[in-house]
Design an enzyme around this catalytic site. Structure first.
Site, short mmCIF file in Angstrom:
data_model
loop_
_atom_site.label_atom_id
_atom_site.label_comp_id
_atom_site.label_asym_id
_atom_site.label_seq_id
_atom_site.Cartn_x
_atom_site.Cartn_y
_atom_site.Cartn_z
N CYS A 98 0.84 -1.21 0.00
CA CYS A 98 0.00 0.00 0.00
C CYS A 98 0.87 1.26 0.00
O CYS A 98 1.46 1.61 1.03
CB CYS A 98 -0.90 -0.04 1.23
N CYS B 59 -0.28 4.10 2.26
CA CYS B 59 0.00 3.87 3.68
C CYS B 59 1.48 4.08 4.02
O CYS B 59 1.80 4.66 5.05
CB CYS B 59 -0.37 2.44 4.09
N ASP B 60 2.37 3.59 3.17
CA ASP B 60 3.77 3.46 3.58
C ASP B 60 4.77 4.30 2.78
O ASP B 60 5.95 4.35 3.15
CB ASP B 60 4.18 1.98 3.49
#
Ligand SMILES: Cc1cc2nc3c(=O)[nH]c(=O)nc-3n(C[C@H](O)[C@H](O)[C@H](O)COP(=O)(O)OP(=O)(O)OC[C@H]3O[C@@H](n4cnc5c(N)ncnc54)[C@H](O)[C@@H]3O)c2cc1C
Length: 331
Positions: free
Chosen positions: A138, A141-142
Protein backbone atom coordinates in the site's frame (compact mmCIF):
# COMPACT_ATOMS: atom_id res chain seq x y z
CA UNK A 1 -33.44 -17.51 18.16
CA UNK A 2 -32.60 -15.16 15.29
CA UNK A 3 -30.17 -12.33 15.94
CA UNK A 4 -30.94 -8.78 14.82
CA UNK A 5 -27.73 -8.35 12.87
CA UNK A 6 -24.55 -10.31 12.27
CA UNK A 7 -21.38 -8.57 11.11
CA UNK A 8 -18.96 -10.74 9.18
CA UNK A 9 -15.35 -9.58 9.50
CA UNK A 10 -13.42 -7.74 12.21
CA UNK A 11 -11.48 -5.05 10.34
CA UNK A 12 -12.12 -1.29 10.69
CA UNK A 13 -15.41 -1.60 8.72
CA UNK A 14 -16.76 -4.42 10.90
CA UNK A 15 -15.76 -2.90 14.25
CA UNK A 16 -17.17 0.51 13.32
CA UNK A 17 -20.47 -1.08 12.31
CA UNK A 18 -20.48 -2.98 15.63
CA UNK A 19 -19.91 0.19 17.68
CA UNK A 20 -22.84 1.96 15.99
CA UNK A 21 -25.19 -1.04 16.19
CA UNK A 22 -24.27 -1.72 19.80
CA UNK A 23 -24.98 1.88 20.75
CA UNK A 24 -28.31 1.59 18.92
CA UNK A 25 -29.25 -1.27 21.24
CA UNK A 26 -29.32 -3.91 18.49
CA UNK A 27 -27.01 -6.45 20.23
CA UNK A 28 -24.75 -7.11 17.23
CA UNK A 29 -22.92 -10.41 16.82
CA UNK A 30 -19.59 -10.41 14.99
CA UNK A 31 -18.03 -13.41 13.27
CA UNK A 32 -14.43 -12.23 13.39
CA UNK A 33 -12.67 -14.61 11.00
CA UNK A 34 -10.73 -17.54 12.39
CA UNK A 35 -7.22 -16.70 11.22
CA UNK A 36 -6.84 -12.92 11.21
CA UNK A 37 -9.21 -11.29 13.66
CA UNK A 38 -8.58 -7.55 13.47
CA UNK A 39 -8.09 -7.60 9.71
CA UNK A 40 -5.25 -6.33 7.60
CA UNK A 41 -3.92 -3.78 10.08
CA UNK A 42 -2.84 -6.45 12.56
CA UNK A 43 -0.13 -7.32 10.04
CA UNK A 44 1.37 -3.88 9.89
CA UNK A 45 3.54 -1.77 12.16
CA UNK A 46 2.89 1.94 12.47
CA UNK A 47 -0.29 3.60 11.16
CA UNK A 48 0.26 7.34 10.82
CA UNK A 49 -2.85 8.41 8.92
CA UNK A 50 -5.72 7.26 11.14
CA UNK A 51 -7.17 10.45 12.70
CA UNK A 52 -6.95 10.82 16.47
CA UNK A 53 -3.40 9.51 16.91
CA UNK A 54 -1.04 12.49 16.42
CA UNK A 55 2.03 10.35 17.12
CA UNK A 56 0.78 7.38 15.05
CA UNK A 57 -0.39 4.07 16.44
CA UNK A 58 0.71 0.48 15.94
CA UNK A 59 -1.75 -1.42 13.71
CA UNK A 60 -2.48 -4.21 16.25
CA UNK A 61 -3.04 -1.64 19.03
CA UNK A 62 -5.50 0.32 16.89
CA UNK A 63 -7.46 -2.86 16.18
CA UNK A 64 -7.42 -3.94 19.85
CA UNK A 65 -8.86 -0.53 20.75
CA UNK A 66 -11.61 -0.88 18.15
CA UNK A 67 -12.47 -4.32 19.49
CA UNK A 68 -12.61 -3.03 23.08
CA UNK A 69 -14.89 -0.19 21.98
CA UNK A 70 -17.22 -2.62 20.15
CA UNK A 71 -17.21 -4.90 23.21
CA UNK A 72 -18.06 -2.01 25.51
CA UNK A 73 -21.34 -1.57 23.64
CA UNK A 74 -22.24 -5.23 23.89
CA UNK A 75 -20.92 -6.87 20.72
CA UNK A 76 -20.70 -10.66 20.97
CA UNK A 77 -17.68 -12.11 19.16
CA UNK A 78 -17.46 -15.52 17.48
CA UNK A 79 -13.97 -16.51 16.34
CA UNK A 80 -14.83 -18.43 13.19
CA UNK A 81 -15.31 -18.06 9.41
CA UNK A 82 -18.62 -17.85 7.61
CA UNK A 83 -18.64 -20.38 4.77
CA UNK A 84 -22.09 -19.69 3.26
CA UNK A 85 -25.19 -17.49 3.58
CA UNK A 86 -28.66 -18.62 2.54
CA UNK A 87 -32.15 -17.15 2.72
CA UNK A 88 -34.18 -18.91 5.39
CA UNK A 89 -37.30 -16.76 5.91
CA UNK A 90 -40.30 -15.63 3.91
CA UNK A 91 -40.77 -12.50 1.76
CA UNK A 92 -42.67 -10.90 4.65
CA UNK A 93 -40.10 -11.85 7.26
CA UNK A 94 -36.72 -12.32 5.60
CA UNK A 95 -34.17 -14.28 7.60
CA UNK A 96 -30.66 -15.39 6.75
CA UNK A 97 -28.85 -18.52 7.82
CA UNK A 98 -25.05 -18.35 8.11
CA UNK A 99 -22.97 -21.51 8.05
CA UNK A 100 -19.74 -21.40 10.08
CA UNK A 101 -16.63 -23.44 9.39
CA UNK A 102 -17.05 -25.40 12.66
CA UNK A 103 -20.44 -26.70 11.41
CA UNK A 104 -22.60 -24.37 13.53
CA UNK A 105 -25.32 -22.21 11.93
CA UNK A 106 -26.62 -18.79 12.98
CA UNK A 107 -29.85 -17.06 12.00
CA UNK A 108 -30.23 -13.33 11.65
CA UNK A 109 -32.56 -10.65 10.31
CA UNK A 110 -29.75 -8.58 8.78
CA UNK A 111 -26.14 -9.13 7.74
CA UNK A 112 -23.21 -6.77 7.23
CA UNK A 113 -20.43 -8.24 5.11
CA UNK A 114 -17.10 -6.58 5.98
CA UNK A 115 -14.63 -9.26 4.99
CA UNK A 116 -12.01 -7.07 3.29
CA UNK A 117 -9.72 -8.22 0.54
CA UNK A 118 -6.47 -10.12 0.39
CA UNK A 119 -3.58 -8.62 -1.53
CA UNK A 120 -1.83 -11.01 -3.88
CA UNK A 121 1.68 -11.90 -2.85
CA UNK A 122 4.77 -12.41 -4.98
CA UNK A 123 5.64 -15.63 -3.18
CA UNK A 124 9.42 -15.06 -3.23
CA UNK A 125 11.91 -15.59 -0.38
CA UNK A 126 12.16 -12.57 1.93
CA UNK A 127 8.67 -11.24 1.17
CA UNK A 128 6.94 -12.49 4.31
CA UNK A 129 9.93 -11.95 6.61
CA UNK A 130 10.39 -8.33 5.49
CA UNK A 131 6.70 -7.40 5.34
CA UNK A 132 6.34 -4.15 7.33
CA UNK A 133 10.13 -3.66 7.10
CA UNK A 134 10.29 -2.38 3.53
CA UNK A 135 7.91 -4.81 1.84
CA UNK A 136 4.52 -3.13 1.49
CA UNK A 137 1.24 -3.58 -0.36
CA UNK A 138 0.00 0.00 0.00
CA UNK A 139 1.80 3.10 -1.29
CA UNK A 140 -0.67 5.52 0.33
CA UNK A 141 0.00 3.87 3.68
CA UNK A 142 3.77 3.46 3.58
CA UNK A 143 5.25 5.70 0.85
CA UNK A 144 6.02 8.44 3.36
CA UNK A 145 8.50 6.17 5.19
CA UNK A 146 10.82 6.02 2.15
CA UNK A 147 11.63 9.66 1.60
CA UNK A 148 14.79 10.11 -0.56
CA UNK A 149 15.33 6.36 -0.81
CA UNK A 150 15.25 4.08 -3.86
CA UNK A 151 11.96 2.25 -4.26
CA UNK A 152 10.85 -0.75 -6.33
CA UNK A 153 7.25 -1.35 -7.43
CA UNK A 154 6.20 -4.73 -8.85
CA UNK A 155 3.22 -4.97 -11.23
CA UNK A 156 1.98 -3.89 -14.63
CA UNK A 157 -1.63 -2.76 -14.16
CA UNK A 158 -3.17 0.64 -13.50
CA UNK A 159 -2.74 0.34 -9.73
CA UNK A 160 0.95 -0.50 -10.06
CA UNK A 161 1.42 2.62 -12.21
CA UNK A 162 -0.66 4.74 -9.84
CA UNK A 163 1.42 3.53 -6.90
CA UNK A 164 4.70 4.09 -8.78
CA UNK A 165 3.76 7.62 -9.85
CA UNK A 166 2.60 8.46 -6.32
CA UNK A 167 5.85 7.09 -4.87
CA UNK A 168 7.97 9.40 -7.07
CA UNK A 169 6.91 12.16 -4.62
CA UNK A 170 8.93 10.42 -1.91
CA UNK A 171 11.62 8.16 -3.32
CA UNK A 172 14.96 9.24 -4.76
CA UNK A 173 14.08 6.86 -7.63
CA UNK A 174 11.26 4.45 -8.43
CA UNK A 175 11.79 1.32 -10.54
CA UNK A 176 8.65 -0.40 -11.79
CA UNK A 177 9.31 -4.07 -12.51
CA UNK A 178 6.97 -6.05 -14.76
CA UNK A 179 7.28 -9.66 -15.90
CA UNK A 180 6.09 -9.02 -19.49
CA UNK A 181 7.04 -6.42 -22.09
CA UNK A 182 3.46 -5.14 -22.41
CA UNK A 183 1.51 -3.47 -19.63
CA UNK A 184 -2.14 -4.04 -18.67
CA UNK A 185 -2.22 -0.41 -17.50
CA UNK A 186 -3.91 2.22 -19.66
CA UNK A 187 -1.69 3.97 -22.21
CA UNK A 188 -2.13 7.33 -20.48
CA UNK A 189 -0.64 5.92 -17.26
CA UNK A 190 2.26 4.36 -19.17
CA UNK A 191 2.91 7.66 -20.99
CA UNK A 192 2.85 9.56 -17.70
CA UNK A 193 5.32 7.10 -16.21
CA UNK A 194 7.65 7.40 -19.19
CA UNK A 195 7.64 11.18 -18.88
CA UNK A 196 8.53 11.08 -15.18
CA UNK A 197 12.31 11.47 -14.78
CA UNK A 198 12.31 9.65 -11.42
CA UNK A 199 10.60 6.53 -12.81
CA UNK A 200 12.33 3.67 -14.63
CA UNK A 201 10.34 0.85 -16.28
CA UNK A 202 12.02 -2.57 -16.22
CA UNK A 203 10.13 -5.07 -18.40
CA UNK A 204 10.51 -8.84 -18.93
CA UNK A 205 11.87 -8.97 -15.39
CA UNK A 206 10.81 -10.76 -12.21
CA UNK A 207 11.92 -10.34 -8.61
CA UNK A 208 13.24 -13.70 -7.41
CA UNK A 209 14.25 -12.74 -3.86
CA UNK A 210 14.03 -9.78 -1.48
CA UNK A 211 17.06 -9.15 0.72
CA UNK A 212 17.37 -7.36 4.05
CA UNK A 213 20.20 -6.02 6.18
CA UNK A 214 20.37 -5.13 9.82
CA UNK A 215 20.03 -1.41 10.49
CA UNK A 216 20.71 0.52 13.68
CA UNK A 217 17.59 1.05 15.81
CA UNK A 218 16.00 4.47 15.45
CA UNK A 219 15.51 4.90 19.21
CA UNK A 220 18.53 5.54 21.47
CA UNK A 221 19.55 3.05 24.16
CA UNK A 222 17.39 3.24 27.29
CA UNK A 223 18.76 3.22 30.78
CA UNK A 224 16.84 1.40 33.51
CA UNK A 225 18.29 1.51 37.02
CA UNK A 226 21.80 1.99 35.64
CA UNK A 227 21.33 -0.94 33.22
CA UNK A 228 21.68 0.02 29.54
CA UNK A 229 18.88 -1.45 27.41
CA UNK A 230 19.72 -1.48 23.72
CA UNK A 231 16.70 -1.81 21.41
CA UNK A 232 16.99 -4.78 19.02
CA UNK A 233 18.47 -3.88 15.62
CA UNK A 234 15.94 -4.22 12.80
CA UNK A 235 16.30 -6.02 9.51
CA UNK A 236 15.02 -3.82 6.66
CA UNK A 237 14.87 -4.27 2.90
CA UNK A 238 18.19 -3.55 1.19
CA UNK A 239 17.81 -5.01 -2.29
CA UNK A 240 16.22 -7.46 -4.70
CA UNK A 241 17.49 -10.24 -6.98
CA UNK A 242 16.13 -9.97 -10.50
CA UNK A 243 15.83 -12.35 -13.43
CA UNK A 244 15.14 -11.50 -17.07
CA UNK A 245 12.23 -13.69 -18.23
CA UNK A 246 13.52 -13.79 -21.84
CA UNK A 247 17.31 -14.15 -21.53
CA UNK A 248 17.48 -15.73 -18.05
CA UNK A 249 20.09 -13.13 -17.08
CA UNK A 250 20.23 -12.27 -13.36
CA UNK A 251 21.05 -9.02 -11.56
CA UNK A 252 20.93 -7.35 -8.14
CA UNK A 253 19.25 -4.00 -7.46
CA UNK A 254 19.62 -1.94 -4.31
CA UNK A 255 16.36 -0.66 -2.86
CA UNK A 256 14.91 0.37 0.50
CA UNK A 257 11.36 -0.70 -0.31
CA UNK A 258 9.42 -3.15 -2.45
CA UNK A 259 5.78 -2.23 -3.12
CA UNK A 260 3.87 -5.24 -4.42
CA UNK A 261 0.98 -4.10 -6.65
CA UNK A 262 -0.23 -7.23 -8.41
CA UNK A 263 -3.86 -7.07 -7.34
CA UNK A 264 -6.32 -7.86 -4.57
CA UNK A 265 -8.87 -10.63 -4.15
CA UNK A 266 -11.97 -9.64 -2.17
CA UNK A 267 -12.97 -12.30 0.37
CA UNK A 268 -16.56 -12.65 -0.87
CA UNK A 269 -16.95 -16.16 -2.38
CA UNK A 270 -19.08 -17.33 0.58
CA UNK A 271 -21.63 -14.58 -0.20
CA UNK A 272 -21.98 -15.26 -3.94
CA UNK A 273 -25.54 -16.61 -3.67
CA UNK A 274 -26.93 -13.55 -1.85
CA UNK A 275 -24.90 -10.56 -3.05
CA UNK A 276 -24.19 -9.57 -6.67
CA UNK A 277 -20.49 -9.13 -7.33
CA UNK A 278 -18.47 -7.61 -10.17
CA UNK A 279 -16.10 -9.60 -12.38
CA UNK A 280 -13.29 -9.35 -9.78
CA UNK A 281 -15.47 -10.42 -6.85
CA UNK A 282 -16.14 -6.99 -5.28
CA UNK A 283 -19.66 -6.77 -3.84
CA UNK A 284 -21.87 -4.33 -5.74
CA UNK A 285 -23.80 -1.85 -3.61
CA UNK A 286 -26.63 0.51 -4.49
CA UNK A 287 -25.12 3.97 -5.14
CA UNK A 288 -23.72 5.66 -2.06
CA UNK A 289 -25.54 3.22 0.23
CA UNK A 290 -24.23 -0.14 1.48
CA UNK A 291 -27.32 -2.09 0.29
CA UNK A 292 -26.49 -5.19 -1.75
CA UNK A 293 -28.75 -6.96 -4.24
CA UNK A 294 -30.57 -8.70 -1.34
CA UNK A 295 -32.67 -6.67 1.15
CA UNK A 296 -31.23 -6.95 4.65
CA UNK A 297 -27.72 -7.75 3.44
CA UNK A 298 -25.26 -4.87 3.52
CA UNK A 299 -21.57 -4.67 2.62
CA UNK A 300 -18.77 -2.30 3.63
CA UNK A 301 -15.03 -1.75 3.42
CA UNK A 302 -12.43 -3.27 1.13
CA UNK A 303 -14.74 -6.08 -0.02
CA UNK A 304 -16.74 -3.36 -1.82
CA UNK A 305 -14.21 -0.62 -2.38
CA UNK A 306 -11.57 -1.21 -5.02
CA UNK A 307 -10.46 2.43 -5.09
CA UNK A 308 -9.70 3.91 -1.67
CA UNK A 309 -8.76 0.84 0.41
CA UNK A 310 -7.85 2.71 3.61
CA UNK A 311 -8.69 1.99 7.24
CA UNK A 312 -10.54 5.29 7.60
CA UNK A 313 -12.56 4.83 4.40
CA UNK A 314 -13.46 1.26 5.49
CA UNK A 315 -14.47 2.56 8.93
CA UNK A 316 -16.60 5.28 7.32
CA UNK A 317 -18.37 2.70 5.20
CA UNK A 318 -18.89 0.49 8.26
CA UNK A 319 -20.69 3.42 9.88
CA UNK A 320 -22.92 3.78 6.82
CA UNK A 321 -23.69 0.03 6.80
CA UNK A 322 -24.72 0.18 10.46
CA UNK A 323 -27.06 3.11 9.79
CA UNK A 324 -28.51 1.37 6.70
CA UNK A 325 -29.05 -1.84 8.70
CA UNK A 326 -30.58 0.10 11.57
CA UNK A 327 -33.08 1.73 9.22
CA UNK A 328 -33.89 -1.64 7.60
CA UNK A 329 -34.49 -3.29 10.98
CA UNK A 330 -36.81 -0.53 12.09
CA UNK A 331 -39.03 -0.85 8.98
C1 LIG B 1 0.43 -4.11 5.35
C2 LIG B 1 -0.71 -3.13 5.30
C3 LIG B 1 -0.56 -1.88 5.81
C4 LIG B 1 -1.62 -0.98 5.77
N1 LIG B 1 -1.43 0.25 6.31
C5 LIG B 1 -2.46 1.13 6.32
C6 LIG B 1 -2.29 2.42 6.90
O1 LIG B 1 -1.21 2.78 7.38
N2 LIG B 1 -3.37 3.25 6.89
C7 LIG B 1 -4.58 2.89 6.34
O2 LIG B 1 -5.53 3.67 6.40
N3 LIG B 1 -4.75 1.69 5.76
C8 LIG B 1 -3.72 0.80 5.74
N4 LIG B 1 -3.88 -0.41 5.13
C9 LIG B 1 -5.16 -0.70 4.48
C10 LIG B 1 -6.20 -1.11 5.54
O3 LIG B 1 -5.64 -2.12 6.36
C11 LIG B 1 -7.47 -1.63 4.88
O4 LIG B 1 -7.96 -0.68 3.98
C12 LIG B 1 -8.53 -1.91 5.94
O5 LIG B 1 -8.04 -2.83 6.90
C13 LIG B 1 -9.79 -2.49 5.31
O6 LIG B 1 -10.70 -2.73 6.32
P1 LIG B 1 -11.89 -3.77 6.19
O7 LIG B 1 -12.63 -3.70 7.47
O8 LIG B 1 -12.63 -3.53 4.93
O9 LIG B 1 -11.22 -5.20 6.00
P2 LIG B 1 -10.03 -5.98 6.69
O10 LIG B 1 -9.19 -5.12 7.54
O11 LIG B 1 -9.37 -6.71 5.57
O12 LIG B 1 -10.76 -7.03 7.62
C14 LIG B 1 -11.51 -8.08 7.07
C15 LIG B 1 -11.87 -9.05 8.16
O13 LIG B 1 -12.76 -10.03 7.63
C16 LIG B 1 -12.40 -11.30 8.14
N5 LIG B 1 -12.93 -12.31 7.21
C17 LIG B 1 -12.57 -12.56 5.92
N6 LIG B 1 -13.31 -13.57 5.42
C18 LIG B 1 -14.15 -13.97 6.43
C19 LIG B 1 -15.16 -14.97 6.53
N7 LIG B 1 -15.49 -15.76 5.50
N8 LIG B 1 -15.80 -15.11 7.72
C20 LIG B 1 -15.53 -14.30 8.78
N9 LIG B 1 -14.60 -13.33 8.73
C21 LIG B 1 -13.90 -13.17 7.57
C22 LIG B 1 -10.89 -11.25 8.23
O14 LIG B 1 -10.43 -12.21 9.12
C23 LIG B 1 -10.71 -9.83 8.76
O15 LIG B 1 -10.85 -9.82 10.15
C24 LIG B 1 -2.85 -1.33 5.16
C25 LIG B 1 -3.01 -2.61 4.63
C26 LIG B 1 -1.97 -3.49 4.69
C27 LIG B 1 -2.15 -4.87 4.12
Amino acid sequence: MAHNVIIIGSGPAGYTAAIYLGRAGLDPVMVTGALTPGGQLVNTTEVENFPGFPEGVMGPELMDNMRAQAKRFGTEFIADDVTAIESAGSDDAPLYRLALSDGETLETRAVIIATGSNFRKLGVPGEVELSGHGVSYCATCDGFFFRDKPIVVVGGGDSAFEEALFLTRFGSSVTLIHRRDEFRASQIMVDRAKENPKLTLLTNTVVTEIHGTETAPAAPALSLGGLALNPKPQVNVSGVSLKNTVTGETAELETAAVFVAIGHTPATDFAASVASRDEDGYIIVDGASTRTSTPGIFAAGDCVDRVYRQAISAAGMGCRAALDAQEYLSE
